[in-house]
Structure formats: structure tokens, C-alpha cells
Motif scaffolding. Structure first.
Motif, PDB file in Angstrom:
ATOM      1  N   THR A 253       0.839  -1.200   0.000  1.00  0.00           N
ATOM      2  CA  THR A 253       0.000   0.000   0.000  1.00  0.00           C
ATOM      3  C   THR A 253       0.872   1.246   0.000  1.00  0.00           C
ATOM      4  OG1 THR A 253      -0.114   0.204   2.405  1.00  0.00           O
ATOM      5  CG2 THR A 253      -1.776  -1.199   1.337  1.00  0.00           C
ATOM      6  N   GLN A 254       0.287   2.345  -0.420  1.00  0.00           N
ATOM      7  CA  GLN A 254       0.976   3.631  -0.389  1.00  0.00           C
ATOM      8  C   GLN A 254       1.360   3.985   1.044  1.00  0.00           C
ATOM      9  OE1 GLN A 254       1.453   5.569  -3.203  1.00  0.00           O
ATOM     10  NE2 GLN A 254       2.378   7.318  -2.169  1.00  0.00           N
ATOM     11  N   THR A 255       0.448   3.745   1.983  1.00  0.00           N
ATOM     12  CA  THR A 255       0.704   4.073   3.393  1.00  0.00           C
ATOM     13  C   THR A 255       1.919   3.330   3.918  1.00  0.00           C
ATOM     14  OG1 THR A 255      -1.652   4.471   3.763  1.00  0.00           O
ATOM     15  CG2 THR A 255      -0.293   4.047   5.705  1.00  0.00           C
ATOM     16  N   ASP A 256       1.985   2.017   3.664  1.00  0.00           N
ATOM     17  CA  ASP A 256       3.098   1.222   4.172  1.00  0.00           C
ATOM     18  C   ASP A 256       4.395   1.541   3.438  1.00  0.00           C
ATOM     19  OD1 ASP A 256       1.415   0.045   5.974  1.00  0.00           O
ATOM     20  OD2 ASP A 256       1.098  -1.783   4.798  1.00  0.00           O
ATOM     21  N   ALA A 257       4.289   1.909   2.153  1.00  0.00           N
ATOM     22  CA  ALA A 257       5.489   2.277   1.407  1.00  0.00           C
ATOM     23  C   ALA A 257       6.097   3.565   1.964  1.00  0.00           C
ATOM     24  CB  ALA A 257       5.155   2.441  -0.077  1.00  0.00           C
ATOM     25  N   LEU A 258       5.252   4.531   2.323  1.00  0.00           N
ATOM     26  CA  LEU A 258       5.763   5.757   2.934  1.00  0.00           C
ATOM     27  C   LEU A 258       6.418   5.456   4.282  1.00  0.00           C
ATOM     28  CD1 LEU A 258       2.893   8.296   2.145  1.00  0.00           C
ATOM     29  CD2 LEU A 258       5.143   8.153   1.073  1.00  0.00           C
ATOM     30  N   ALA A 259       5.799   4.552   5.054  1.00  0.00           N
ATOM     31  CA  ALA A 259       6.400   4.167   6.337  1.00  0.00           C
ATOM     32  C   ALA A 259       7.760   3.522   6.119  1.00  0.00           C
ATOM     33  CB  ALA A 259       5.463   3.221   7.079  1.00  0.00           C
ATOM     34  N   ARG A 260       7.877   2.743   5.052  1.00  0.00           N
ATOM     35  CA  ARG A 260       9.170   2.114   4.735  1.00  0.00           C
ATOM     36  C   ARG A 260      10.213   3.173   4.391  1.00  0.00           C
ATOM     37  NH1 ARG A 260      10.999  -2.474   1.764  1.00  0.00           N
ATOM     38  NH2 ARG A 260      13.247  -2.615   2.216  1.00  0.00           N
ATOM     39  N   LEU A 261       9.830   4.183   3.611  1.00  0.00           N
ATOM     40  CA  LEU A 261      10.766   5.259   3.284  1.00  0.00           C
ATOM     41  C   LEU A 261      11.196   6.011   4.540  1.00  0.00           C
ATOM     42  CD1 LEU A 261       9.213   6.758   0.002  1.00  0.00           C
ATOM     43  CD2 LEU A 261      11.209   5.263   0.215  1.00  0.00           C
ATOM     44  N   GLU A 262      10.253   6.223   5.447  1.00  0.00           N
ATOM     45  CA  GLU A 262      10.586   6.904   6.703  1.00  0.00           C
ATOM     46  C   GLU A 262      11.569   6.071   7.513  1.00  0.00           C
ATOM     47  OE1 GLU A 262       8.216   9.433  10.102  1.00  0.00           O
ATOM     48  OE2 GLU A 262       7.287   7.585   9.354  1.00  0.00           O
ATOM     49  N   ALA A 263      11.371   4.757   7.549  1.00  0.00           N
ATOM     50  CA  ALA A 263      12.286   3.881   8.289  1.00  0.00           C
ATOM     51  C   ALA A 263      13.683   3.894   7.687  1.00  0.00           C
ATOM     52  CB  ALA A 263      11.731   2.457   8.303  1.00  0.00           C
ATOM     53  N   LEU A 264      13.765   4.166   6.377  1.00  0.00           N
ATOM     54  CA  LEU A 264      15.072   4.229   5.717  1.00  0.00           C
ATOM     55  C   LEU A 264      15.790   5.546   5.978  1.00  0.00           C
ATOM     56  CD1 LEU A 264      14.161   2.603   2.275  1.00  0.00           C
ATOM     57  CD2 LEU A 264      15.634   1.629   4.058  1.00  0.00           C
ATOM     58  N   GLY A 265      15.089   6.526   6.581  1.00  0.00           N
ATOM     59  CA  GLY A 265      15.745   7.777   6.940  1.00  0.00           C
ATOM     60  C   GLY A 265      15.243   9.008   6.227  1.00  0.00           C
ATOM     61  N   PHE A 266      14.150   8.893   5.475  1.00  0.00           N
ATOM     62  CA  PHE A 266      13.622  10.047   4.760  1.00  0.00           C
ATOM     63  C   PHE A 266      12.540  10.751   5.582  1.00  0.00           C
ATOM     64  CE2 PHE A 266      15.246   7.272   1.438  1.00  0.00           C
ATOM     65  CZ  PHE A 266      15.976   8.169   0.670  1.00  0.00           C
ATOM     66  N   GLN A 267      12.416  12.050   5.358  1.00  0.00           N
ATOM     67  CA  GLN A 267      11.376  12.831   6.002  1.00  0.00           C
ATOM     68  C   GLN A 267      10.062  12.631   5.247  1.00  0.00           C
ATOM     69  OE1 GLN A 267      11.784  14.686   8.870  1.00  0.00           O
ATOM     70  NE2 GLN A 267      13.813  13.713   8.879  1.00  0.00           N
ATOM     71  N   ILE A 268       9.024  12.200   5.981  1.00  0.00           N
ATOM     72  CA  ILE A 268       7.687  12.004   5.414  1.00  0.00           C
ATOM     73  C   ILE A 268       6.752  13.019   6.064  1.00  0.00           C
ATOM     74  CG2 ILE A 268       5.806  10.361   5.060  1.00  0.00           C
ATOM     75  CD1 ILE A 268       8.417   9.619   3.684  1.00  0.00           C
ATOM     76  N   ASN A 269       5.871  13.613   5.283  1.00  0.00           N
ATOM     77  CA  ASN A 269       4.999  14.635   5.840  1.00  0.00           C
ATOM     78  C   ASN A 269       4.065  14.033   6.886  1.00  0.00           C
ATOM     79  OD1 ASN A 269       2.619  16.604   5.975  1.00  0.00           O
ATOM     80  ND2 ASN A 269       4.107  17.710   4.729  1.00  0.00           N
ATOM     81  N   ASP A 270       4.083  14.614   8.100  1.00  0.00           N
ATOM     82  CA  ASP A 270       3.318  14.037   9.207  1.00  0.00           C
ATOM     83  C   ASP A 270       1.819  14.299   9.102  1.00  0.00           C
ATOM     84  OD1 ASP A 270       3.214  16.720   9.780  1.00  0.00           O
ATOM     85  OD2 ASP A 270       4.213  16.580  11.724  1.00  0.00           O
TER      86      ASP A 270
END
Length: 751
Positions: A253-270
């Protein structure tokens, strides 16, 4: 819904299709120039608010008139060609733009369209993500084995600028990743916070350097510095929100993919939220709009995306936008000012377009001095059907008018304050002669626009046709843009497209005359001649579109090119279809006359007899050519008549023939030549139960088939679902193979 949004929407709803088409053309031209100034020259001549307003107006028009969407509109142009100051990087997957929503109804239409495309019922789960749309500069980061190997701007969507050294200086962008896929392209937005922007401008002013108009321009200018040390000194930030090529999926899902990017160290809009309905999406939009002033960075709307990535893959892409996402933009603003004059501009098709000259007024942070008035009906206070708009109030020179900015550099008149109308103000008399060439300007039955009949003798039409010819979606000749075409036409160097390809020949080697012009030198002149030579071989679709034939946009041009594959085949068919086009027009007129006569006599109209009488003397060869032309999926009688009309005009045809004689038009690339349906002409009819009609067409075309809207002797295969009617009957009469939906799926390997 805000009053500003209501006013903007009202202005759009007052337009008819012809007026909307004229405005879309002006918007496309304005946005193209703005993109070039911003992306290529790093010297934007529009503020952030003005650029955003241009996009919003185009979104509103295209939402109401989807069939009029232009190939060179903001939704068909992604950024601009990369600057010559940077090396180029070709994106492994195109960086696309987003379609825009203007109000709540557009969002609901978007959700409904997704459900229809996927064949989902109203109660089937369909989550979306909703996130703030950051007003910055798009950037793609490519990681291989966890290491940042390059960073590229959007550019034109296919090729961007290599800004790797600059991107490495941004603290929000990690240079190494732990646990990432072997290949990962992260996409997001480079931006600057309000506080950092204010501090930067203060430092710029103290140092005697130029200040920036807004955070977006500051971020763009900072990232695109040739010296990375300057970029490093600028306070840039980065939000990740998407991805390009990945060696393995990030999530389901888009939601889980964004969470994965955040776990890799990227800033995700809260403020990104998962929503289960259009109502939840709109509620989140309202919350973000309320919080907008306190965010600390610029946003210009909210982006909605289908959350399920398998649905995203099914929905796929249009030419430059994904079907599974849309940007819901924030509303326009209003202001009052006085109307000081009305000018008439003449467009490529001869359309006379009135423009209001205003006492300058600030609207949404931008100084506005002109606005569109659409057409003579709009000025008179009525729509194309004669119904009143603005409560029937006409527009006169000297009036106090309300201006709204629904998204373009040329805003619109929303209302008139009659209490302030001068006693001397007279109703505006729309001209009946072209202000450029004094030819008669006529308004055909059913057309909201008055058009100059001068054709090529009208300098305004000639110049606009040439500008269209060299536009990005047409011949796109490096070094020969709108400004150069206008100058060369003024000097008599280029009067028609064919003249472009004889420039060097007519000038000997041409260098001396050209290099002596201001802004030109020997190298730039030689580069131009070389660029012209390179365009002698041109894709057939580009050639067809470049001719500027009315109603033949980029999509129709591509449809024609795919069907005929050669210029000679297209021209032969159009020529043969000429008598049938005449019969078609006669039949339309006969049907109108029969309806009126039957109404007067109190009887039922015999439309079949009227139609048959008009077609009676048409030869079978002409009828077959006509049927072949209008049988192309996406090509109807309007386009066919326009093609025939253009080809039958002696002056226009001679100009086209001179041009084509100098070119080598190339056939469209064939796709999936090893598929069982490659090269076949396929017609779908009846109800499809396992896929939508849009999915079936997209699948067939991806396998190299042509999809037609009607059955003819050239049809190879009919796919008939339940409810198939006359098409199935005709296919049986012609002996055309007919299969059901299961047979189709088995044939193409999807069963």
C-alpha cells in the motif's frame, strides 16, 4: 466552499466549449513560457502565486471540458527541457505531473471514476492517502546497493538535470541507506521553510544580492546552482512522497510504502492520512487548509492517491498523469478594479478573443492588469444558449469589475458593479472585421467564437500557426521557439512551415545573415540549421499535430498515425472521403430541416429519409474511406470533417504538400509484435464483465493491436460481451471472427 471558489467555478460554468478551447490555448502558451523561464533560465517571471493560479484555471477548465484538454496544456507538459548548464539524466521511469481538482465535486468525480474504471461497487473498500502538496521543486534520488548514485530534477519528465553534488548537501537526503532494495528511486520535493526563507533573503539583502520572490523560487534557484557550495549554504529541506524504479516492491500500500521510506531515513509529511471515502478526504483537506498558515512551509493543495498499489498498477498512466492520483488545489482570490479598455486578439484558428485591459490591481499577491472576456456573448451577459450570466449584466468600458484568479496569468471577470457604471458607458460593439487584416470575421451557426476568414493572409493566424508548428509537442526545433518564429516572420524569412526547411538554401550557407542578427553568432546560427536538418525525419503523429488542424490535438494525431502508419495512406483516405464529408454535412442540415418541417406540419420527422437522400449520390469508395476514418477509436465526424476541409483548401493543401515533400514521416513504433493480436484491428462491443472497457482497450493497444469504435471490412476481430447488437450483426455479415470476453482473455494470455 469559499466565496472565491464559488466565483471561480461560476466563471468556468459560464463558458461554452468553443470559448473554453480558446482560453485553454492561451493558458497553454502562458504556462509554457513560465515553465521555460523557471526551469530552464532559473529566472522566473511569474510569482509563485501567479504560477499556481495559472495551473488552477487550467484545472477548472479541463475538469468541465475533458475532451478539450490540449497536448500542450499544463497536464500535457511536465516541467521544461533541462538547462544546458547541467548534464542530463534520463529517468528510468518518467516523472509525471498530477491532474488537478478544483472543488469538492471534482474530488467526488475522481473517486467515482476510479470505481468505474476498476469495476468496484459503491460499497467496496477503496482507501486513499491524502497529503499536503508541497510547493517546491521535484527531485528524483537513485540509490544502488544503498548508495546515492545520482539526483535529477524533473526536467521535461523524461530527462532531468544532474544535480547530484547539490543534493548531497541537503541534510534531509541520506547518502547511504541500510536495508534498502538493491535499486531504489526515491522521489519528493525540495522546499524551503518560511523562517529559513526570511533569513536567506535578509542575508541576500545585506550582501547586496538579489532577493527571492517566494520560498519556491528560492528552493529552485538554490538547488540549481552550478556551484554546490552555494547550494550547501542555502537552507534546503526534502520531503519524500513517492518512488520510481525499485528492484523489489516497498510494500503493498501507499501508506506502508511511505512508512518504509521513513524507516530508511527520509522525512515524510506528518499530515499524510489514510482516508476511506471522498468525504474523509475532503474533511482532511479542510483541516489542512485551516492549518496552512501555521505549517511553516508553502503548500498549494492536497494530493489524493489510491492506497492499494495493485489498484495503482491496474489504473496505470495517461500520457503525463497517473489515473490513481489527483491534486486538490486551494481556491482562488477576488478583487475589484476598473475596466479601461477591450482589446481583440486573433488566434491560430482565426478566433477573435476579447481581453479586458484593467487598472492594475493586486489579486492573491500578484499584480493583474488584464483579464479574459471569452467571447461576444460573455461580454453581452449571456451564455451560448442565450441564457443570462451575471444576472444578465453586460460588460462595458469604464465598468467596475470583479476579477478572480482561478488559475491563469490572464484572470477572469466574475461580476460587474452596476451602481458604479458611468452614465456615458456604451454597450460594447464586437468587431465584425479582423483587426489584423480587415477580413470579414464571421460567426458560424453553433459556434460561440467569431473567426477571421483571412486564413494565411492574416498575419496573426500565420504567426500563431508557425508558433504551434515549432511547439514542444510538434516539431520542437532547438533554437527556433515562438520568439524566433515571430521575428523571422516579421522579416519575411518564414511565411509558412516549409520555409523553415529552406532557410539555409535560400541564404546560401545562411550564416552571415543570421549571425549578424542581435543575439545570434556563427555557432548559434549553425546550431539552428543543424537542428532544422535533424527534424526532416519526424514522427508521423508529430507532423499531423504540427499542422494545427482544428480539432486535431496530440491524442487525435497519435490515433491517426497508429491507424494509417504513413502520410500517404492518411492523405489518400482523407482525399477519398471528401465527397462523403460533404454528404455528412448535407445530411446534418437535412435532418435539422426535416425536424423543423415535421414540427410545423404536426407529424413525426422522417430522419432516415432525410439522411439517405443526402447520401444518395455518394460513391462507395468515398463512403468506405469516410467509414474508415470515423471508425478509428477516438476519431469522430467532427475531426474527420476538419481534416477534409483543411485538405480541400487549395492554398492550405499546397502549403502542406510543400512541407511534406521535404520530410520523412516515420511510422509509430509497434508494440508487442510477438503478441497474437499485434497489427490486428479489434472492436469491443457489449458489456464486459471481467474488465472495464478502458482496461480492455489499454491492454489491446499494449499488445500492438488497433482498437476501432466501429466494425468494417478492415476489422480483424470482434470481442462481443452480453448485449452486443448491431456491431455483432455486421461482423457476422462480413465474416469477421467474433469471440467472447473469455476467449479474448485466453487469446492474450490473461485467462
Amino acid at each position: 466552499m469559499s466565496k472565491q471558489t464559488d466565483a471561480a467555478k461560476e466563471g468556468v460554468q459560464q463558458l461554452d466549449a468553443a470559448a473554453a478551447k480558446v482560453r485553454l490555448a492561451e493558458l497553454a502558451k502562458a504556462l509554457g513560457a513560465a515553465n521555460a523561464a523557471y526551469y530552464q533560465d532559473d529566472a522566473p517571471d511569474l510569482s509563485d502565486a501567479e504560477y499556481d493560479a495559472l495551473k488552477r484555471e487550467n484545472a477548472a477548465l479541463e475538469a468541465r471540458f475533458p475532451d478539450l484538454k490540449r497536448p500542450d496544456s499544463p497536464t500535457e507538459q511536465v516541467g521544461a527541457a533541462p538547462s544546458a548548464g547541467f548534464s542530463k539524466i534520463t529517468h528510468s521511469q518518467r516523472m509525471l505531473s498530477l491532474s488537478n481538482a478544483f472543488d469538492a465535486s471534482d474530488v467526488q468525480d475522481f473517486v467515482g471514476g476510479i470505481r468505474r474504471y476498476l469495476g468496484l461497487g459503491d460499497n467496496a473498500p477503496l482507501p486513499f492517502t491524502a497529503e499536503p502538496k508541497i510547493d517546491g521543486l521535484s527531485l528524483s534520488l537513485r540509490y544502488e546497493n544503498g548508495t546515492l548514485v545520482h539526483a535529477a530534477t524533473r526536467g521535461d519528465g523524461t530527462t532531468g538535470e544532474n544535480v547530484t553534488s547539490n543534493a548531497r548537501t541537503i541534510s534531509d537526503i541520506p547518502t547511504t541507506l541500510s536495508g534498502a532494495p538493491e535499486i531504489l528511486e526515491v522521489r519528493g520535493e525540495v522546499y524551503m521553510s518560511h523562517a529559513d526563507f526570511a533569513a536567506l533573503n535578509a542575508r541576500q539583502e545585506d550582501a547586496g544580492d538579489k532577493t527571492f520572490a517566494n520560498p519556491r523560487n528560492a528552493a529552485a534557484g538554490s538547488l540549481r546552482q552550478l556551484d554546490p557550495a552555494i547550494t550547501k549554504s542555502r537552507p534546503l529541506r526534502f520531503f519524500a512522497y513517492a518512488w520510481g524504479e525499485v528492484s523489489v516492491p516497498l510494500a503493498e500500500t501507499q501508506t506502508d510504502a511511505l512508512a518504509r521510506l521513513e524507516a530508511l531515513g527520509f522525512q515524510i509529511n506528518d499530515r499524510t492520512k489514510t482516508c476511506d471515502s471522498g468525504e474523509e478526504m475532503l474533511a482532511h483537506y479542510a483541516r489542512i487548509e485551516e492549518e496552512r498558515a501555521d505549517l511553516g512551509y508553502d503548500i498549494d493543495g492536497v494530493v489524493y492517491k489510491v492506497d492499494d498499489l495493485s489498484y495503482q498498477r491496474r489504473l496505470g498512466m495517461r500520457s503525463t498523469t497517473p489515473r490513481w492520483a489527483i491534486a486538490h488545489k486551494f481556491p482562488a482570490e477576488l478583487a475589484w478594479t476598473s475596466l479601461e479598455g477591450i482589446d481583440i486578439q486573433v488566434g491560430r484558428t482565426g478566433a477573435l478573443s476579447p481581453v479586458a485591459r484593467l487598472k492594475p490591481v493586486t489579486v492573491g499577491g500578484v499584480v493583474v492588469s488584464n483579464a479574459t472576456l471569452h467571447n461576444e456573448d460573455y461580454i453581452a451577459g449571456r451564455d451560448a444558449n442565450g441564457a443570462p450570466i451575471r444576472n444578465g449584466k453586460d460588460i462595458r468600458i469604464g465598468d467596475t469589475v470583479q476579477i478572480y484568479r482561478a488559475g491563469d496569468v490572464i484572470p477572469k471577470v466574475a461580476d460587474v458593479d452596476l451602481s458604479k457604471r458611468p452614465a456615458t458607458a456604451e454597450p460594447y460593439a464586437f468587431p465584425t472585421a479582423c483587426p489584423q487584416c480587415e477580413s470579414q470575421a464571421i460567426r458560424e451557426e453553433g459556434d460561440a467564437v467569431r473567426r477571421c476568414t483571412g486564413g494565411l493572409i492574416c498575419p496573426a493566424q500565420a504567426v500563431e500557426k508557425l508558433k504551434h508548428f515549432v511547439s514542444r509537442a510538434a516539431f520542437d526545433i532547438e533554437g527556433l521557439g515562438a520568439k524566433q518564429v515571430e521575428a523571422f516572420h516579421t522579416d519575411g524569412w518564414i511565411k509558412e512551415p516549409a520555409d523553415i526547411f529552406t532557410l539555409r538554401e535560400r541564404f546560401g550557407q545562411g550564416l552571415q545573415q543570421l549571425k549578424n542578427r542581435e543575439g545570434w553568432g556563427e555557432k548559434s546560427a549553425e546550431n539552428l540549421f543543424q537542428a532544422i536538418e535533424e527534424k526532416r525525419e519526424i514522427a508521423l503523429a508529430r507532423l499531423i499535430f504540427a499542422l494545427g488542424i482544428r480539432h486535431v490535438g496530440e491524442v487525435a494525431a497519435a490515433d491517426l498515425a497508429r491507424h494509417y502508419t504513413s502520410w500517404d495512406a492518411l492523405a489518400e483516405t482523407v482525399d477519398k472521403a471528401a465527397p462523403a464529408a460533404t454528404a455528412h454535412r448535407a445530411a446534418e442540415e437535412a435532418i435539422v430541416a426535416e425536424r423543423a418541417k415535421a414540427a410545423d406540419e404536426g407529424r413525426r420527422a422522417n430522419l432516415s429519409a432525410a439522411r439517405d437522400a443526402a447520401w444518395a449520390d455518394t460513391q462507395p469508395e468515398a463512403k468506405a474511406a469516410w467509414d474508415d476514418l470515423i471508425g478509428i477509436d477516438g476519431i469522430g465526424a467532427t475531426v474527420a470533417v476538419s481534416l477534409v476541409t483543411t485538405f480541400q483548401q487549395a492554398t492550405e493543401r499546397a502549403s502542406i504538400d510543400r512541407l511534406v515533400a521535404m520530410l520523412t514521416p516515420t511510422a509509430p513504433e509497434t508494440r508487442a509484435t510477438d503478441s497474437p493480436v499485434a497489427g490486428m484491428t479489434v472492436v469491443f462491443t457489449g458489456s464486459l464483465e471481467k474488465m472495464t472497457r478502458a482496461e480492455a482497450k489499454a491492454r489491446a493497444e499494449s499488445l500492438g493491436a488497433k482498437v476501432s469504435g466501429s466494425v468494417s471490412a478492415k476489422t480483424d476481430l470482434l470481442v462481443a460481451g452480453p448485449g452486443a447488437g448491431s456491431k455483432a450483426t455486421k461482423a457476422a455479415e462480413l465474416g469477421i471472427e467474433t469471440i467472447d470476453e473469455d476467449g479474448w482473455l485466453a487469446l492474450v494470455g490473461d485467462g
